[in-house]
Write an enzyme that holds these catalytic residues in place. Structure first.
Site, short mmCIF file in Angstrom:
data_model
loop_
_atom_site.label_atom_id
_atom_site.label_comp_id
_atom_site.label_asym_id
_atom_site.label_seq_id
_atom_site.Cartn_x
_atom_site.Cartn_y
_atom_site.Cartn_z
N ASP A 316 75.57 27.87 27.73
CA ASP A 316 75.12 28.76 26.17
C ASP A 316 75.95 30.44 26.47
OD1 ASP A 316 73.29 28.99 24.20
OD2 ASP A 316 72.34 30.37 25.24
N GLU A 369 79.67 26.83 25.07
CA GLU A 369 79.71 26.58 23.47
C GLU A 369 80.07 28.06 23.73
OE1 GLU A 369 76.64 29.29 20.53
OE2 GLU A 369 76.49 29.58 23.44
#
Length: 636
Positions: A316, A369
């Site tokens: 993330d 990401e």
């Protein structure tokens, strides 16, 4: 020291040396709480890193949470590790560490950073736990390197476990064990190859969706015990479904029981607020230059692959790690040693992370990401890359949603929005994400992003999904999008499964199931999905009709697929496309099928003609349905 705690250690001198160098990647076998037997007596060994502590005690339900009854011993080697053996304790014991710091005599009560189980929030104690599970996924693990590789289909269903489905009569989410039946059966029905769980590590605050972690080694107790999560993953593997976990090494919350100011000092977070505090999320940022912190994070990533057999991590907020000026104004950040904005310590950490995981775990995938144009994110470290295997294609996602949200009459002026991705599609190994972030905070559900009346909304969305599944790259779809969920995602509520009683929604579900089946059964769609050799434009300039056509290619030239898209609500009969050779076009997919609640404008077998078109010697006339995508195979 108290007689209640016996000197004992799981650490060797070599362990300590590796820890200090930041090269101990299996710290979970040493730090934390471990049920052991010492001199014939069973109990629990505790070890915690707290170098700024004056003293450390274990407090818990076994000593009425009283400080001082069970003090730990500090190691003599300068590692900052406190440890000791408490006889008689067993699994299920609740505990924390009471830390008295040299820093202004500050006292803190902290959960164990290496705890493998935690109390159900809002309670915050750690739980002694050694989750046992007899794995039955040997077949999967032996073939994982083959079936989870980049030249195989990768279609990911992104799930928030708390809101995928609820037991309405009991007003609760499904447990890990219930998901092992309901979710697994659904994934098989929908033909997804992978499932991605939004963070399952323990977190205190439900509205964070799990992205503010306090228990990095503990599956959240919201859905059951740690062995129950192992059971879920095992069943997924037995059904040939790969498991990806969202993982958050970018920041952590400042909750009193968490990692922040752990031993009265900035132990895990960077001490400089310009590098140790995240203004967007009001959270703390790891000190990637500290060896022991790097070992903590890499050990954590390895833990989920080693102990839980996960097949990949989606990392993330990588962009926030890469840049010192991320979400900061001028004067709020300090350049690196070369005067640049790159966080050199974080970059070094990410490379080391990926090198270790790929070396130790065969057949995994590491997915970033990452929303900027930082170069070579999904390229090997020996070539100068960050070492990830894939990167989310955020530009494709934004451009595609922007294009399809426009009324079809205006799309002729925006053809570049939907074709531009091919200019950079192979600069990275891209995953095409339509994730949870696109259906919250007023962004509307996928179906309500689409223009037109109800029929057109669904036809638009069917064509967008069909374009996505025939575009090069791996695929990711957030739960609910596959059947046209009408409301925005709400983490407190179940998906609206009752919508499947209606034709348009059940038709959309059929479409996604068939698109996954098409993707999995046609090598042209996956064998070269990350290579320019796997894609060829036929015509991307027919902006007057808002149409485009292209060829997808695999290793076998006889398995090429011809894809033709019509992004207007006009039926185009006799639409001519160029083809590479003489033969017959056979329709293998049509998003306008009545099975999907389309109008049923299908094609029978079409003979090609020796008529030059689109720069090719042969061509064919097809029926192109309104707001439709058609896929053909060219046979001799």
């Amino acid at each position: 020291m108290s007689d209640n705690v016996k000197p004992y250690s799981l650490f060797t001198d070599f362990d300590i040396s590796l820890f200090k160098m930041g090269k101990h990647y299996r710290l979970y076998n040493k730090l934390g709480s471990h049920v052991v037997e010492v001199d014939g007596v069973k109990g629990v060994y505790f070890a915690v890193w707290a170098p700024s502590a004056k003293n450390v005690s274990v407090v818990g339900d076994f000593n009425f949470w009283l400080e001082g009854d069970h003090p730990l011993y500090v190691r003599w080697d300068g590692s900052g590790i406190w440890e000791g053996f408490i006889p008689g304790l067993t699994e299920g014991t609740l505990y924390k560490y009471k830390i008295h710091s040299h820093n202004n005599n500050i006292k803190t009560e902290k959960a164990d950073p290496f705890a493998r189980y935690c109390e159900h929030p809002p309670k915050t104690a750690s739980v002694v736990c050694d989750p046992k599970h007899q794995w039955k996924d040997n077949d999967w693990m032996s073939k994982r390197a083959s079936v989870n590789s980049l030249d195989k289909p990768i279609s990911v269903y992104e799930v928030h476990l708390g809101s995928w489905k609820k037991r309405i009569d009991e007003n609760r989410s499904l447990t890990y064990k219930e998901l092992a039946e309901d979710l697994v059966n659904y994934l098989k029905e929908m033909n997804f190859t992978h499932v991605e769980f939004m963070p399952v590590m323990e977190y205190p605050y439900d509205p964070s969706w799990g992205y503010q972690l306090t228990g990095y080694f503990a599956p959240t107790s919201r859905f059951g015990e740690p062995q129950d999560l192992k059971f879920l993953i095992d069943v997924l593997h037995q059904n040939d479904i790969a498991v990806i976990l969202d993982w958050v090494p970018s920041h952590f919350p400042s909750d009193a029981h968490g990692l922040g100011f752990f031993d009265g000092s900035h132990l895990y977070e960077h001490p400089d607020i310009r590098r140790g505090y995240h203004p967007d999320w009001k959270s703390l940022i790891f000190n990637y230059g500290r060896n022991e912190v790097r070992a903590f994070l890499i050990s954590n990533a390895a833990f989920w692959m080693d102990q839980y057999h996960v097949d990949g991590l989606r990392v993330d907020a990588v962009a926030s790690m890469l840049y010192l000026d991320y979400s900061r104004e001028e004067g709020e950040w300090e350049p690196n040693m070369f005067g640049g904005r790159e966080n050199l310590e974080a970059i070094s950490f990410l490379k080391e992370l990926n090198e270790e995981l790929y070396l130790s775990f065969d057949g995994i995938q590491m997915i970033a990401e990452e929303s900027t144009s930082f170069p070579m994110v999904s390229r090997p470290t020996f070539l100068g890359g960050l070492g990830f295997s894939m990167k989310w294609m955020m530009g494709w996602m934004h451009d595609t949603i922007e294009y399809f949200s426009k009324e079809p009459i205006y799309r002729r002026y925006h053809q570049n929005d939907v074709t531009f991705s091919m200019n950079y599609a192979f600069t990275e190994n891209f995953m095409l994400p339509l994730s949870h972030d696109e259906v919250v905070y007023g962004k509307q559900s996928m179906i309500y992003k689409m223009p037109g009346d109800e029929w057109q909304r669904f036809a638009n969305l069917r064509s967008m999904y069909s374009y996505m599944f025939t575009h090069p790259g791996a695929k990711l779809l957030f739960m609910g999008a596959e059947f046209g969920q009408t409301s925005e995602w709400n983490f407190q509520q179940s998906l609206d499964w009752h919508l499947l009683e209606y034709g348009f929604h059940s038709g959309m579900k059929n479409l996604i199931s068939d698109l996954n089946k098409l993707y999995r059964s046609e090598p042209a769609l996956y064998e070269k999905q990350f290579s320019h050799e796997g894609f060829e434009w036929i015509n991307h300039n027919d902006y007057e009709n808002s149409c485009m056509s292209y060829i997808r290619k695999g290793n076998n030239p006889e398995e090429e697929l011809y894809i033709v898209c019509n992004f207007t609500p006009i039926l185009r009969e006799g639409y001519r496309i160029g083809v590479n050779k003489k033969g017959k076009l056979t329709e293998v997919f049509n998003s306008d099928s009545v099975k999907y609640e389309g109008a049923g404008n299908l094609n029978s077998i079409i003979n090609t003609e020796a008529i030059e078109y689109d720069g090719r010697n042969h061509s064919a006339q097809i029926t192109l349905p309104p707001l439709g995508v058609v896929v053909f195979r060219l046979n001799k």
